[in-house]
Design a protein around this motif. Sequence first.
Motif, PDB file in Angstrom:
ATOM      1  N   PHE A 148      -9.282  -5.892  -2.956  1.00  0.00           N
ATOM      2  CA  PHE A 148      -9.285  -4.574  -3.595  1.00  0.00           C
ATOM      3  C   PHE A 148      -9.436  -4.697  -5.112  1.00  0.00           C
ATOM      4  O   PHE A 148     -10.120  -3.894  -5.741  1.00  0.00           O
ATOM      5  N   SER A 149      -8.811  -5.717  -5.676  1.00  0.00           N
ATOM      6  CA  SER A 149      -8.844  -5.892  -7.132  1.00  0.00           C
ATOM      7  C   SER A 149     -10.123  -6.559  -7.628  1.00  0.00           C
ATOM      8  O   SER A 149     -10.246  -6.837  -8.822  1.00  0.00           O
TER       9      SER A 149
ATOM     10  N   TYR B 282       0.823  -1.209   0.000  1.00  0.00           N
ATOM     11  CA  TYR B 282       0.000   0.000   0.000  1.00  0.00           C
ATOM     12  C   TYR B 282       0.861   1.264   0.000  1.00  0.00           C
ATOM     13  O   TYR B 282       0.635   2.197  -0.775  1.00  0.00           O
TER      14      TYR B 282
ATOM     15  N   GLN C 246      -5.301  -7.006  -0.854  1.00  0.00           N
ATOM     16  CA  GLN C 246      -5.124  -6.513  -2.224  1.00  0.00           C
ATOM     17  C   GLN C 246      -5.932  -7.345  -3.221  1.00  0.00           C
ATOM     18  O   GLN C 246      -6.416  -6.820  -4.231  1.00  0.00           O
TER      19      GLN C 246
ATOM     20  N   ALA D 289      -8.148  -0.471  -9.817  1.00  0.00           N
ATOM     21  CA  ALA D 289      -8.426  -1.782  -9.229  1.00  0.00           C
ATOM     22  C   ALA D 289      -8.692  -2.853 -10.281  1.00  0.00           C
ATOM     23  O   ALA D 289      -8.629  -4.050  -9.979  1.00  0.00           O
ATOM     24  N   THR D 290      -8.993  -2.448 -11.504  1.00  0.00           N
ATOM     25  CA  THR D 290      -9.307  -3.429 -12.549  1.00  0.00           C
ATOM     26  C   THR D 290      -8.074  -3.926 -13.287  1.00  0.00           C
ATOM     27  O   THR D 290      -8.172  -4.850 -14.107  1.00  0.00           O
TER      28      THR D 290
END
Length: 598
Positions: free
Chosen positions: A584-585, A116, A581, A181-182
């Motif tokens: 998050f993705s 992060y 993470q 995030a994509t």
Amino acid sequence: MKLKNIAIIGAVVLSMTACNEDSFLDNPPQGVVSENVLMSADGVDQLCTAAYAALMGPNPQDWSVWWYPTTHWTTGAVRADDALKGGGGTGDGFETHRLETFTLDATDGVTDSKWYHLYVSVQRCNSALKVLNECTDEQVPDKAVRIAEMRVLRAHYYFELQRLFNQIPWFDETVPEKEVATIPNNEFTREQLLDKIAAELETAIANLPQTQGEVGRVNSYMAKAYLAKVYLYRAYEQNATTHAVTTINKEYLTKVVTLCQEIRNSGRYDLLDDFQQLDLVAYDNAKESVWDIQYSMNDGSNSAGRINWSMLLNAPQGPYSGDGFFLPSQDLINAFQTDANGLPEFGYQSLPDFDQVNYSDDYVTVSANDHNVDPRLDFVVGRPNVTWKTYTATPCLATWVRDRGTYGYHCAKRFFVSPETADMYPGWPWGASALNWHMIRYAHILLWEAEALVELGRQDEARPLINQIRQRAAQSAYVKAYTDAFDGGNCPNYGGYAANYQIAEYPATGWTQDYARQAVRFESRLETALEGERFFDLVRWGIAADVMNKYIQCEQDNRPYYQGTKFTAGKDEYLPITNNQYKFSGQNYVQNPGYGAF
């Protein structure tokens, strides 16, 4: 430049600093600035300043950067054969214990925070670049230079991400935040990521001046040095699954040599006269400093100042009253032994432990310390009863280690000023000073060029470069025995010195490619001991599993907590992608090999 503690998360508010000609991050906060002003030509200086400030870790004091340090004492030294976690036992900073014993998994919070923090740093560069791209040359007269600086900093943050996590998402300032995030983390291979990082640096170099008016701003030589490092990593091509080195690409090695020679031939840099000057504030930004991370003390900011919070936990006890993390391994100590000719003992692991310490009821005896050693041992390691820097009250004592039963009796001596000097801040944060962190120093340039030359089969050209480093060590002021230095006595052992120091240059006889490869790798370890690069070197060379498992086998005789520890090839070369993470993705990321499914 003295780094400022500035956070940009969403770029809503930012502590402002005014700029001056000498040090553009030297001033205390003056107020806050709105997002509209920030994301405009009027705010671009603050955005650039924030990107530089992230070199010390974004919000280092507030975000506990000492557990995910920019200096890599955890991920590059404790995770290697150079250092032990230290502190108050294996449960004190348990995440770092898991890092040391290769038991990390995707739930680890410290690993998640490191990811992060680095992406916050990337986004600081992206925020600055987005505004710079929209400004005119009239609005920002040095626009091209500022863009180049931001690209170098972004390349650095991405390089750190790649060598820690390997599979990472790549995006620049043109990508809308909502789309970040994509982006998959396996879009590019390791080699493709390093190529992209190198391309950033190549582009930046063309627009950077050789010198800058403000100390700490990136210049073309700093960027070239970083590019040489990236190309050195790029030369060792890896299997994507096993992480084994499959090819050593000579084209990239040649680029390393060319860049290092440009830096050497510039006449701007050289080795300091004495190795121990590396830990003196007076030699910050001196001739050995290619790229220093800038720190300052008593500068109007909170606490001691903009000090190196990454090393906060690591000052020993004794006169520092520190937390005592980050201790040298016995293996590192043993590696400094030399033979009768003053050359390294490559087979040191078959020798008895050097400096065996017995401690009982505050009484210390030290034995097995008669073997020849490289003088850098006592520049790097604090040994009981041996002189500690210029401190006169006592020598280094066994009691300076908090948990002696677990971690032994030796301290890390580097990266701290002597405790009696005015350069050290009194009180907490323990051991703090304005001492810079040498991210790239001239010795690194010599070692990188020598390594590339050896792998190119030009080892005869490498030997003088390595010998320059050994010659500097030989000519540095050796550490005197404490009784001889301060008690007025005459220590009969070792001619008044703290050990039997023997170091010599490598001769031409027997200098084959195989021997030269051992020599340059060994020299890299000794010269940069505890600087946090060792683990990444082992991975780059493709020997991490062999070296670490042999180290664990040897070290566990002294450190029982290593029992059952194993380095797993094809897994432990890189950190896991964390569950946070992955969420998050939108479950878009893939896990690194060996860690299993999320």
